[in-house]
Design a protein around this motif. Structure first.
Motif, PDB file in Angstrom:
ATOM      1  N   ARG A 298       0.945  -1.166   0.108  1.00 24.04           N
ATOM      2  CA  ARG A 298      -0.031   0.100   0.000  1.00 24.04           C
ATOM      3  C   ARG A 298       0.895   1.334   0.061  1.00 24.04           C
ATOM      4  O   ARG A 298       2.214   1.251   0.084  1.00 24.04           O
ATOM      5  CB  ARG A 298      -1.014   0.080   1.231  1.00 24.04           C
ATOM      6  CG  ARG A 298      -0.301   0.138   2.445  1.00 24.04           C
ATOM      7  CD  ARG A 298      -1.040  -0.104   3.702  1.00 24.04           C
ATOM      8  NE  ARG A 298      -0.607   0.014   5.112  1.00 24.04           N
ATOM      9  CZ  ARG A 298      -0.027   1.067   5.855  1.00 24.04           C
ATOM     10  NH1 ARG A 298      -0.476   2.322   5.107  1.00 24.04           N
ATOM     11  NH2 ARG A 298       0.397   0.951   6.819  1.00 24.04           N
ATOM     12  N   GLU A 300       0.873   5.880   0.968  1.00 27.25           N
ATOM     13  CA  GLU A 300       0.377   6.992   1.371  1.00 27.25           C
ATOM     14  C   GLU A 300       0.910   8.222   0.633  1.00 27.25           C
ATOM     15  O   GLU A 300       1.991   8.012   0.276  1.00 27.25           O
ATOM     16  CB  GLU A 300       0.567   6.924   2.862  1.00 27.25           C
ATOM     17  CG  GLU A 300       0.138   6.142   3.897  1.00 27.25           C
ATOM     18  CD  GLU A 300       0.676   6.223   5.364  1.00 27.25           C
ATOM     19  OE1 GLU A 300       1.331   7.162   5.426  1.00 27.25           O
ATOM     20  OE2 GLU A 300       0.228   5.573   6.096  1.00 27.25           O
ATOM     21  N   ASN A 311      -7.728  11.183  -6.318  1.00 27.33           N
ATOM     22  CA  ASN A 311      -7.294   9.654  -6.028  1.00 27.33           C
ATOM     23  C   ASN A 311      -8.498   8.816  -6.457  1.00 27.33           C
ATOM     24  O   ASN A 311      -9.646   9.058  -6.135  1.00 27.33           O
ATOM     25  CB  ASN A 311      -7.202   9.627  -4.626  1.00 27.33           C
ATOM     26  CG  ASN A 311      -6.532   8.033  -4.294  1.00 27.33           C
ATOM     27  OD1 ASN A 311      -6.181   7.368  -5.027  1.00 27.33           O
ATOM     28  ND2 ASN A 311      -7.005   7.588  -2.983  1.00 27.33           N
ATOM     29  N   SER A 313      -7.870   5.178  -6.271  1.00 25.75           N
ATOM     30  CA  SER A 313      -7.672   3.761  -5.928  1.00 25.75           C
ATOM     31  C   SER A 313      -7.718   3.504  -4.317  1.00 25.75           C
ATOM     32  O   SER A 313      -7.241   4.310  -3.629  1.00 25.75           O
ATOM     33  CB  SER A 313      -6.429   3.493  -6.573  1.00 25.75           C
ATOM     34  OG  SER A 313      -6.349   3.511  -7.884  1.00 25.75           O
ATOM     35  N   SER A 314      -8.019   2.562  -4.121  1.00 23.02           N
ATOM     36  CA  SER A 314      -8.165   2.118  -2.508  1.00 23.02           C
ATOM     37  C   SER A 314      -6.974   1.690  -2.110  1.00 23.02           C
ATOM     38  O   SER A 314      -6.650   1.969  -0.741  1.00 23.02           O
ATOM     39  CB  SER A 314      -9.127   0.909  -2.293  1.00 23.02           C
ATOM     40  OG  SER A 314      -8.476  -0.191  -3.043  1.00 23.02           O
ATOM     41  N   TRP A 315      -5.775   1.339  -2.806  1.00 23.58           N
ATOM     42  CA  TRP A 315      -4.492   0.905  -2.135  1.00 23.58           C
ATOM     43  C   TRP A 315      -3.585   2.269  -1.868  1.00 23.58           C
ATOM     44  O   TRP A 315      -2.658   2.183  -1.133  1.00 23.58           O
ATOM     45  CB  TRP A 315      -3.648   0.352  -3.057  1.00 23.58           C
ATOM     46  CG  TRP A 315      -3.318   0.810  -4.586  1.00 23.58           C
ATOM     47  CD1 TRP A 315      -4.322   0.853  -5.490  1.00 23.58           C
ATOM     48  CD2 TRP A 315      -2.085   1.284  -4.822  1.00 23.58           C
ATOM     49  NE1 TRP A 315      -3.642   1.167  -6.530  1.00 23.58           N
ATOM     50  CE2 TRP A 315      -2.140   1.811  -6.045  1.00 23.58           C
ATOM     51  CE3 TRP A 315      -1.063   1.694  -4.124  1.00 23.58           C
ATOM     52  CZ2 TRP A 315      -1.345   2.433  -6.905  1.00 23.58           C
ATOM     53  CZ3 TRP A 315       0.101   2.399  -4.755  1.00 23.58           C
ATOM     54  CH2 TRP A 315      -0.022   2.874  -6.226  1.00 23.58           C
ATOM     55  N   VAL A 316      -4.160   3.779  -2.274  1.00 21.66           N
ATOM     56  CA  VAL A 316      -3.598   4.520  -1.964  1.00 21.66           C
ATOM     57  C   VAL A 316      -4.304   5.511  -1.102  1.00 21.66           C
ATOM     58  O   VAL A 316      -5.681   5.604  -1.282  1.00 21.66           O
ATOM     59  CB  VAL A 316      -3.258   5.519  -3.449  1.00 21.66           C
ATOM     60  CG1 VAL A 316      -2.616   6.932  -2.913  1.00 21.66           C
ATOM     61  CG2 VAL A 316      -2.543   4.786  -4.377  1.00 21.66           C
ATOM     62  N   GLU A 317      -3.759   6.174  -0.139  1.00 24.25           N
ATOM     63  CA  GLU A 317      -4.299   6.813   0.951  1.00 24.25           C
ATOM     64  C   GLU A 317      -3.897   8.229   0.595  1.00 24.25           C
ATOM     65  O   GLU A 317      -2.647   8.815   0.970  1.00 24.25           O
ATOM     66  CB  GLU A 317      -3.956   6.572   2.366  1.00 24.25           C
ATOM     67  CG  GLU A 317      -4.663   7.475   3.396  1.00 24.25           C
ATOM     68  CD  GLU A 317      -4.488   7.178   4.828  1.00 24.25           C
ATOM     69  OE1 GLU A 317      -4.308   8.110   5.529  1.00 24.25           O
ATOM     70  OE2 GLU A 317      -4.179   5.869   5.218  1.00 24.25           O
ATOM     71  N   LEU A 318      -4.763   9.237   0.356  1.00 28.26           N
ATOM     72  CA  LEU A 318      -4.503  10.673  -0.115  1.00 28.26           C
ATOM     73  C   LEU A 318      -4.697  11.679   0.927  1.00 28.26           C
ATOM     74  O   LEU A 318      -5.802  11.573   1.485  1.00 28.26           O
ATOM     75  CB  LEU A 318      -5.017  11.062  -1.586  1.00 28.26           C
ATOM     76  CG  LEU A 318      -4.879  12.518  -1.856  1.00 28.26           C
ATOM     77  CD1 LEU A 318      -3.322  12.796  -2.282  1.00 28.26           C
ATOM     78  CD2 LEU A 318      -5.684  12.900  -3.196  1.00 28.26           C
ATOM     79  N   SER A 319      -4.118  12.425   1.284  1.00 34.54           N
ATOM     80  CA  SER A 319      -4.272  13.456   2.373  1.00 34.54           C
ATOM     81  C   SER A 319      -3.604  14.976   1.959  1.00 34.54           C
ATOM     82  O   SER A 319      -2.378  14.665   0.906  1.00 34.54           O
ATOM     83  CB  SER A 319      -3.973  13.176   3.778  1.00 34.54           C
ATOM     84  OG  SER A 319      -2.419  12.927   4.030  1.00 34.54           O
ATOM     85  N   SER A 358       5.591  10.701  -0.496  1.00 32.03           N
ATOM     86  CA  SER A 358       5.220   9.525  -0.733  1.00 32.03           C
ATOM     87  C   SER A 358       5.887   8.483   0.259  1.00 32.03           C
ATOM     88  O   SER A 358       6.903   8.598   0.476  1.00 32.03           O
ATOM     89  CB  SER A 358       5.711   8.988  -2.281  1.00 32.03           C
ATOM     90  OG  SER A 358       5.718   7.798  -2.384  1.00 32.03           O
ATOM     91  N   GLU A 441      -2.079   8.261  -7.467  1.00 34.03           N
ATOM     92  CA  GLU A 441      -1.199   6.962  -7.675  1.00 34.03           C
ATOM     93  C   GLU A 441      -0.068   7.389  -8.483  1.00 34.03           C
ATOM     94  O   GLU A 441       0.892   6.895  -8.251  1.00 34.03           O
ATOM     95  CB  GLU A 441      -2.162   6.085  -8.704  1.00 34.03           C
ATOM     96  CG  GLU A 441      -3.704   5.690  -8.032  1.00 34.03           C
ATOM     97  CD  GLU A 441      -4.740   6.488  -8.425  1.00 34.03           C
ATOM     98  OE1 GLU A 441      -5.854   6.246  -8.707  1.00 34.03           O
ATOM     99  OE2 GLU A 441      -4.389   7.674  -8.826  1.00 34.03           O
TER     100      GLU A 441
END
Length: 691
Positions: A298, A300, A311, A313-319, A358, A441
Motif C-alpha cells: 500500500r 500513502e 485519488n 484507488s483504494s490502495w493509496v491513501e491521499l491527504s 510518498s 497514484e
C-alpha cells in the motif's frame, strides 16, 4: 493511403489516445488547422529562410557555396515507412533540395541515428516510429523527453538546443511545477505551440494497429500496444486448453542496441523481452494507465493543500497538509568521493519543505519470496544501489561519470527533496519532492532495482561499474562513442569477455560496489553467495541479464536474432493474476440531431454512449465534450454536454451561440472520456446552418 486506412493524421506531440488530447481538444484542433498541409505556404517559408542563410536556387535546386544543398533521408524498409520516407523525400525534392535516399533496416539505423554524433552528418531526416508502451496519463512529460537533452542519454538528444522559454516550459511540465489545473493547461497549450516551432520531431500519423495471434492463445490486451502490454503480457500469455507449451513470436527486429540496465537499448522489441524478465513494484493498468500495486502492499501520499490531485484507488491513501517538512535524516544528495549519502540536516541546516510526500509499504515477505533468476534472494542492497546510481553517475568526480547523466541529475535536483528508509524489514520508504502529478497514484515513488533499460541486481550491475570505471566499457552509447569503447552489452558480443573477467576478480576479492554505503546492507556470506550464484548462471546461460520477472532469458542467439525465454519456477505470483485485462470498455458514440440549424435559433443534439449495445454506465463517464467547427474548419464553439439519462447526453446551443455560425456546412465533434479506459471516443456530425 500509405497506411491503407490504418492511421489518422497527426500534427502535434499529443497522441490522440491520451487523456490530455481530450482535455486540450480545442487547443489541439486550432493547431491542427494552423499546421494543416499547405505546400505553397511551406515552399514560401523555406525559400525565405534559405535566402536568409545565403542560399540560392540554380535550375530549381538550392545551392550554397556553389554546391547543391543535400539532405540525407534514412528510410526504414520493413514496413509502411518505406513509402512514407519516399513521400517525405519527394516533398523535399519538390521544394528544391537534393535528396539522398538511403534505405535501411532497424539493425543498420540503430547506431547511425541513436549512437553517432549528429553533427557528423550521417543523416538529416529519419522516418521514426514512436511506440507507446503504455497509456500516458500525463503527456506533459512528452516535451521534456522528446525535445531537450534531459530526455535521453544518446548523442542525438544531447545535441538538442531548445530555445530558453521552451526549455523552461518543458522542464516545468516534466516536474509538475504548477499549482492549479488551469496553470497546467496554459503551460500545455504553450508547450504545444513551442514544440511545433521547434520541430525536432515532425508528426505525421497516429497508427491504428492490430496484433495477429493464434486463436488457441489467450493474452491480455492494451489500448496502446495491443495484445502484448508491457510488463503484463508475460503474466497473461497462455494456451487456452492446456498448461505450459511453447509460443513462437515473430518480431520485426531484435538486438538492435546493446542490452544493459543503465543505458541499454530502447528499441521496442528489445524492451518487450527485457520487460518479461523484469519485475516492478507498480504495474500500469493497460486500460487506464493508472498504477496498480504489484510488489508493494500500500502507499500513502501527502500533498500540499490547494494542489489539483485526485485519488481513484483504494490502495493509496491521499491527504493534504499546509506544510510538509522533510526529516533531517533523509538523504538529499550524494558524495561521489566519500561514496555516502548527504542528509538534509547536513545540506540544509535550516530545514526544507516539499510539496509532496510518498510513503511506500512493501510486503513483509518481499526479501524471502522474491529471488533473482540466479537464485539470489532480493536484498535491501539492490534497492539502495538504485538510489545511489540515481546520483553518482551525474557527478564528474565519480569513476562512472557520464555527461548524459549530468542533465538527468540536474533536472532531478530541481524537484527532489529527499528519501528516507524508515524501515528495512519490512521495507518502508519515504520520498519527498516538489513534482506533482494530477493522479495520487502517479505520486507514489517506489524504489526498486528495475532501471530504465532493465533489471539490475547489485552484483550484476556491479560488473558493469567495474568495467566502466576501468575504461573498458560504457553503459550509454554516447559515452562509448566519446571514449571509443564498447557499449556495455550484458547478453552478447565482446562485452561478455570483459564482464566475465571482472566476475572472476570480483568473486576472488569479495567486491561490493560503493562499499562505504552498500556494505552496511550486506553480510560477507551474502556477498560470497551472490558471486557464486552469478558464476554458475553465466556458466549455464552464457549471459549476465538476471532479473526477478515471470520469465528468464534462457539463451541468446544474436546472429540468428533469436531470444529464448522460459518460465521462472520461483516466481511467487499465481499465473492468472492479470487475466482480467482482455476486454476494454471503449465507449461507442452516436449523435442524433437536425441536419439544418437556423443561425440565431436554439438547436440541440442527442449523444448516445453505449458498450456492446447497452447504455454506458453514467458513473464510468468522466465527461462528454463537444466542438463546433465552421465552414473553414475553424473552431467556433466548445463546451460540455448535459446528462439526460443512462447513456444519453444532450448538447444544447442557444441562439447567441448558433448566431456565431456562418452560413454553410458545419461539423459537431463529440468527445467522450471514460473513467474505465483512457482512450477518448470521438464522433462527428455534420449539419448546415442557414440565415
Amino acid at each position: 493511403e500509405i497506411y491503407r486506412g490504418l492511421a489518422r493524421p497527426r500534427f502535434t506531440p499529443l497522441h490522440s489516445i491520451t487523456p490530455d488530447y481530450a482535455r486540450l481538444a480545442d487547443v489541439v484542433r486550432a493547431m491542427e488547422l494552423k499546421y494543416a498541409p499547405d505546400f505553397q505556404r511551406a515552399a514560401a517559408v523555406i525559400a525565405a529562410e534559405m535566402e536568409k542563410l545565403g542560399a540560392g536556387k540554380v535550375n530549381g535546386v538550392w545551392h550554397y557555396g556553389g554546391e547543391p544543398v543535400r539532405i540525407i533521408v534514412l528510410i526504414r524498409i520493413e514496413d509502411e515507412r518505406r513509402r512514407e520516407g519516399d513521400y517525405v523525400a519527394s516533398l523535399l525534392e519538390d521544394v528544391g533540395f537534393a535528396v539522398e535516399r538511403q534505405y535501411v533496416t532497424a539493425a543498420e539505423v540503430g547506431v547511425r541515428v541513436f549512437g553517432s554524433d549528429p553533427h557528423a552528418g550521417l543523416f538529416h531526416v529519419y522516418t521514426h516510429r514512436e511506440i507507446m508502451n503504455y497509456i500516458v496519463r500525463d503527456a506533459g512529460v512528452y516535451f521534456d523527453f522528446h525535445f531537450t537533452p534531459r530526455g535521453n542519454a544518446v548523442p542525438l538528444w544531447q545535441a538538442y538546443e531548445p530555445e530558453p522559454r521552451f526549455d523552461e516550459v518543458a522542464g516545468r511540465l516534466a516536474r509538475s511545477d504548477f499549482s492549479t489545473l488551469e496553470e497546467r493547461t496554459a503551460l500545455m497549450a504553450e508547450a504545444l505551440e513551442l514544440a511545433l516551432k521547434d520541430s525536432a520531431r515532425v508528426y505525421l500519423v497516429d497508427q491504428v494497429s492490430f496484433t495477429p495471434y493464434r486463436a488457441e492463445l489467450d493474452t491480455a490486451s492494451d489500448l496502446t500496444t495491443g495484445a502484448a502490454p508491457l510488463f503484463v503480457w508475460p503474466h497473461a500469455l497462455r494456451f487456452k486448453e492446456m498448461a505450459g507449451g511453447r509460443v513462437n513470436v515473430a518480431v520485426p527486429g531484435l538486438f538492435v542496441g546493446a542490452w544493459n540496465p543503465i543505458g541499454g537499448t530502447n528499441y521496442q522489441v528489445d524492451i518487450q523481452i527485457v520487460s518479461a524478465v523484469s519485475d516492478n513494484p507498480l504495474v500500469l493498468n493497460p486500460f487506464t494507465g493508472l498504477p496498480m500495486p504489484h510488489r508493494i502492499e500500500r502507499a500513502e501520499v501527502v500533498v500540499e493543500e490547494g494542489l489539483p490531485v485526485i485519488n481513484s484507488s483504494s490502495w493509496v491513501e491521499l491527504s493534504f497538509a499546509p506544510e510538509i517538512q522533510v526529516p533531517g535524516d533523509a538523504w538529499v544528495d550524494w558524495d561521489p568521493v566519500e561514496q555516502r549519502f548527504i542528509t538534509v540536516a547536513e545540506r540544509y541546516p535550516q530545514g526544507i519543505t516539499a510539496r509532496s510526500k510518498s510513503v511506500v509499504y512493501y510486503p513483509g515477505d518481499l526479501f524471502s519470496t522474491v529471488r533473482w533468476h540466479d537464485g539470489s534472494p532480493l536484498s535491501p542492497a539492490d534497492v539502495v544501489l538504485a538510489m545511489i546510481l540515481t546520483f553518482d553517475r551525474g557527478y564528474e568526480e565519480s569513476p562512472v561519470f557520464d555527461p548524459t547523466a549530468k542533465f538527468t541529475l540536474e533536472a532531478l535536483k530541481q524537484a527532489f527533496k529527499g528519501v528516507r528508509i524508515r524501515s528495512v524489514d519490512p521495507l518502508v520508504i519515504e520520498t519527498y519532492g516538489d513534482d506533482i502529478a494530477l493522479d495520487a497514484e502517479m505520486n507514489v515513488v517506489p524504489w526498486f532495482p528495475t532501471y530504465t533499460a532493465g533489471p539490475a541486481a547489485w552484483h550484476t550491475v556491479g560488473l558493469g561499474i567495474r568495467a566502466e570505471a576501468g575504461g573498458e566499457l560504457a553503459f550509454t552509447s554516447y559515452k562509448a562513442d566519446v571514449l571509443g569503447v564498447e557499449w556495455a552489452n550484458f547478453v552478447a558480443g565482446p562485452s561478455l569477455a570483459v564482464l566475465a573477467r571482472h566476475l572472476e576478480e570480483a568473486r576472488a576479492s569479495g567486491y561490493v560496489p560503493y562499499e562505504p554505503t552498500l556494505g552496511r546492507f550486506l553480510t560477507e556470506d551474502e556477498v560470497r553467495a551472490r558471486w557464486s550464484n552469478l558464476a554458475r548462471w553465466y556458466g549455464e546461460k552464457g549471459h549476465f541479464l538476471v532479473g526477478t520477472g515471470p520469465l528468464y532469458l534462457e539463451r541468446v542467439h544474436p546472429v540468428e536474432k533469436i531470444a529464448q525465454l522460459k518460465r521462472n519456477p520461483d516466481y511467487p505470483d499465481p499465473a492468472g493474476r492479470w487475466d482480467r485485462f482482455s476486454d476494454p470498455m471503449i465507449p461507442g458514440v452516436e449523435v442524433l440531431g437536425s441536419l439544418r440549424v437556423v443561425a440565431g435559433a436554439a438547436a440541440s443534439f442527442d449523444v448516445e454512449v453505449t458498450f456492446e449495445g447497452e447504455p454506458y454506465p453514467a458513473g464510468d463517464i468522466g465527461e462528454v465534450k463537444f466542438l463546433v467547427a465552421g465552414a473553414r474548419g475553424e473552431v467556433v464553439l466548445s463546451g460540455s454536454a448535459e446528462e439526460a439519462g443512462e447513456g444519453l447526453y444532450r448538447i444544447v446551443l442557444d441562439g447567441d451561440q448558433t448566431a456565431k455560425l456562418s452560413a454553410g456546412p458545419n461539423r459537431l465533434e463529440v468527445i467522450v472520456v471514460s473513467e474505465t479506459v483512457s482512450i477518448p471516443s470521438f464522433r462527428s456530425f455534420e449539419f448546415v446552418s442557414t440565415r
